[in-house]
Design a protein around this motif. Structure first.
Motif, PDB file in Angstrom:
ATOM      1  N   LYS A 106       0.867  -1.174   0.000  1.00 59.63           N
ATOM      2  CA  LYS A 106       0.000   0.000   0.000  1.00 59.63           C
ATOM      3  C   LYS A 106       0.898   1.216   0.000  1.00 59.63           C
ATOM      4  O   LYS A 106       1.933   1.238   0.662  1.00 59.63           O
ATOM      5  CB  LYS A 106      -0.900   0.021   1.228  1.00 59.63           C
ATOM      6  CG  LYS A 106      -2.018  -0.983   1.171  1.00 59.63           C
ATOM      7  CD  LYS A 106      -3.012  -0.744   2.279  1.00 59.63           C
ATOM      8  CE  LYS A 106      -4.168  -1.729   2.159  1.00 59.63           C
ATOM      9  NZ  LYS A 106      -5.170  -1.511   3.178  1.00 59.63           N
ATOM     10  N   SER A 107       0.506   2.213  -0.774  1.00 57.32           N
ATOM     11  CA  SER A 107       1.319   3.422  -0.905  1.00 57.32           C
ATOM     12  C   SER A 107       0.484   4.662  -0.633  1.00 57.32           C
ATOM     13  O   SER A 107      -0.737   4.645  -0.784  1.00 57.32           O
ATOM     14  CB  SER A 107       1.902   3.526  -2.316  1.00 57.32           C
ATOM     15  OG  SER A 107       2.745   2.461  -2.591  1.00 57.32           O
ATOM     16  N   GLN A 108       1.185   5.705  -0.244  1.00 60.09           N
ATOM     17  CA  GLN A 108       0.560   7.023  -0.143  1.00 60.09           C
ATOM     18  C   GLN A 108       1.643   8.067  -0.338  1.00 60.09           C
ATOM     19  O   GLN A 108       2.831   7.791  -0.179  1.00 60.09           O
ATOM     20  CB  GLN A 108      -0.191   7.223   1.159  1.00 60.09           C
ATOM     21  CG  GLN A 108       0.569   6.964   2.431  1.00 60.09           C
ATOM     22  CD  GLN A 108      -0.298   7.212   3.642  1.00 60.09           C
ATOM     23  OE1 GLN A 108      -0.213   8.281   4.230  1.00 60.09           O
ATOM     24  NE2 GLN A 108      -1.125   6.262   4.020  1.00 60.09           N
ATOM     25  N   THR A 109       1.217   9.264  -0.719  1.00 54.04           N
ATOM     26  CA  THR A 109       2.153  10.345  -0.959  1.00 54.04           C
ATOM     27  C   THR A 109       1.960  11.433   0.094  1.00 54.04           C
ATOM     28  O   THR A 109       0.839  11.845   0.370  1.00 54.04           O
ATOM     29  CB  THR A 109       1.936  10.936  -2.361  1.00 54.04           C
ATOM     30  OG1 THR A 109       2.133   9.896  -3.332  1.00 54.04           O
ATOM     31  CG2 THR A 109       2.925  12.057  -2.647  1.00 54.04           C
ATOM     32  N   TRP A 110       3.071  11.827   0.698  1.00 49.55           N
ATOM     33  CA  TRP A 110       3.076  12.908   1.686  1.00 49.55           C
ATOM     34  C   TRP A 110       3.693  14.139   1.048  1.00 49.55           C
ATOM     35  O   TRP A 110       4.472  14.043   0.100  1.00 49.55           O
ATOM     36  CB  TRP A 110       3.903  12.512   2.902  1.00 49.55           C
ATOM     37  CG  TRP A 110       3.367  11.373   3.691  1.00 49.55           C
ATOM     38  CD1 TRP A 110       2.280  10.598   3.440  1.00 49.55           C
ATOM     39  CD2 TRP A 110       3.914  10.862   4.914  1.00 49.55           C
ATOM     40  NE1 TRP A 110       2.114   9.644   4.404  1.00 49.55           N
ATOM     41  CE2 TRP A 110       3.105   9.780   5.323  1.00 49.55           C
ATOM     42  CE3 TRP A 110       5.007  11.202   5.696  1.00 49.55           C
ATOM     43  CZ2 TRP A 110       3.357   9.060   6.492  1.00 49.55           C
ATOM     44  CZ3 TRP A 110       5.271  10.489   6.835  1.00 49.55           C
ATOM     45  CH2 TRP A 110       4.441   9.436   7.236  1.00 49.55           C
ATOM     46  N   HIS A 111       3.340  15.321   1.581  1.00 50.44           N
ATOM     47  CA  HIS A 111       3.847  16.578   1.038  1.00 50.44           C
ATOM     48  C   HIS A 111       4.534  17.380   2.140  1.00 50.44           C
ATOM     49  O   HIS A 111       4.023  17.485   3.251  1.00 50.44           O
ATOM     50  CB  HIS A 111       2.713  17.382   0.408  1.00 50.44           C
ATOM     51  CG  HIS A 111       2.075  16.649  -0.737  1.00 50.44           C
ATOM     52  ND1 HIS A 111       2.646  16.565  -1.978  1.00 50.44           N
ATOM     53  CD2 HIS A 111       0.948  15.903  -0.800  1.00 50.44           C
ATOM     54  CE1 HIS A 111       1.878  15.832  -2.764  1.00 50.44           C
ATOM     55  NE2 HIS A 111       0.847  15.422  -2.070  1.00 50.44           N
ATOM     56  N   LYS A 112       5.686  17.936   1.809  1.00 52.11           N
ATOM     57  CA  LYS A 112       6.485  18.708   2.768  1.00 52.11           C
ATOM     58  C   LYS A 112       5.760  19.984   3.151  1.00 52.11           C
ATOM     59  O   LYS A 112       5.172  20.653   2.314  1.00 52.11           O
ATOM     60  CB  LYS A 112       7.855  19.034   2.152  1.00 52.11           C
ATOM     61  CG  LYS A 112       8.829  19.633   3.124  1.00 52.11           C
ATOM     62  CD  LYS A 112       9.951  18.697   3.339  1.00 52.11           C
ATOM     63  CE  LYS A 112      10.889  19.219   4.401  1.00 52.11           C
ATOM     64  NZ  LYS A 112      12.188  18.627   4.307  1.00 52.11           N
ATOM     65  N   LEU A 113       5.795  20.282   4.439  1.00 54.74           N
ATOM     66  CA  LEU A 113       5.186  21.528   4.941  1.00 54.74           C
ATOM     67  C   LEU A 113       6.226  22.608   5.053  1.00 54.74           C
ATOM     68  O   LEU A 113       7.384  22.372   5.172  1.00 54.74           O
ATOM     69  CB  LEU A 113       4.551  21.277   6.305  1.00 54.74           C
ATOM     70  CG  LEU A 113       3.371  20.308   6.329  1.00 54.74           C
ATOM     71  CD1 LEU A 113       2.888  20.073   7.746  1.00 54.74           C
ATOM     72  CD2 LEU A 113       2.233  20.881   5.484  1.00 54.74           C
TER      73      LEU A 113
END
Length: 113
Positions: A106-113
């Motif tokens: 399972k994958s997901q994409t995170w975004h830098k804050l």
């Protein structure tokens, strides 16, 4: 004179420290909308900062080269730990957790804050 040299040296050291930081370090917005902090030097720990599981450490990654990382990822909802990988691309971090030697992931994409 000594004070000016000390101040310049201190400023240089602080800027060099920021340049040496790994790009994976920092706060990330998870796919669920929570904030996760990734920090460390040789081994990077992942700790949820907001949301239902705030304060819980959910993973550990080590750099494997070319903006890629490998380690373990824990699902905070059921405390199951999976083989994990991450790939950094600009301000996006693709996280994946796998079982059965990578057969099911399972994958997901995170975004830098």
């Amino acid at each position: 004179m000594f004070g000016k040299v000390s101040l310049a040296l201190a400023a240089t050291m602080m800027m060099a420290g920021a340049a040496w930081a790994d790009p994976i370090e920092g706060n990330w917005k998870t796919q669920a909308g929570d904030t996760a902090l990734i920090g460390g030097s040789d081994s990077f720990s992942i700790t949820l900062k907001t949301g239902k599981y705030a304060g819980k450490t959910i993973g550990s990654l080590k750099a494997t080269g070319s903006n890629k990382y490998a380690g373990n990822i824990t699902d905070p909802a059921n405390d199951k730990t999976y083989s994990g990988k991450a790939t950094l691309s600009g301000t996006s971090l693709k996280m994946s957790g796998c079982v059965l030697g990578g057969l099911i992931c399972k994958s997901q994409t995170w975004h830098k804050l």
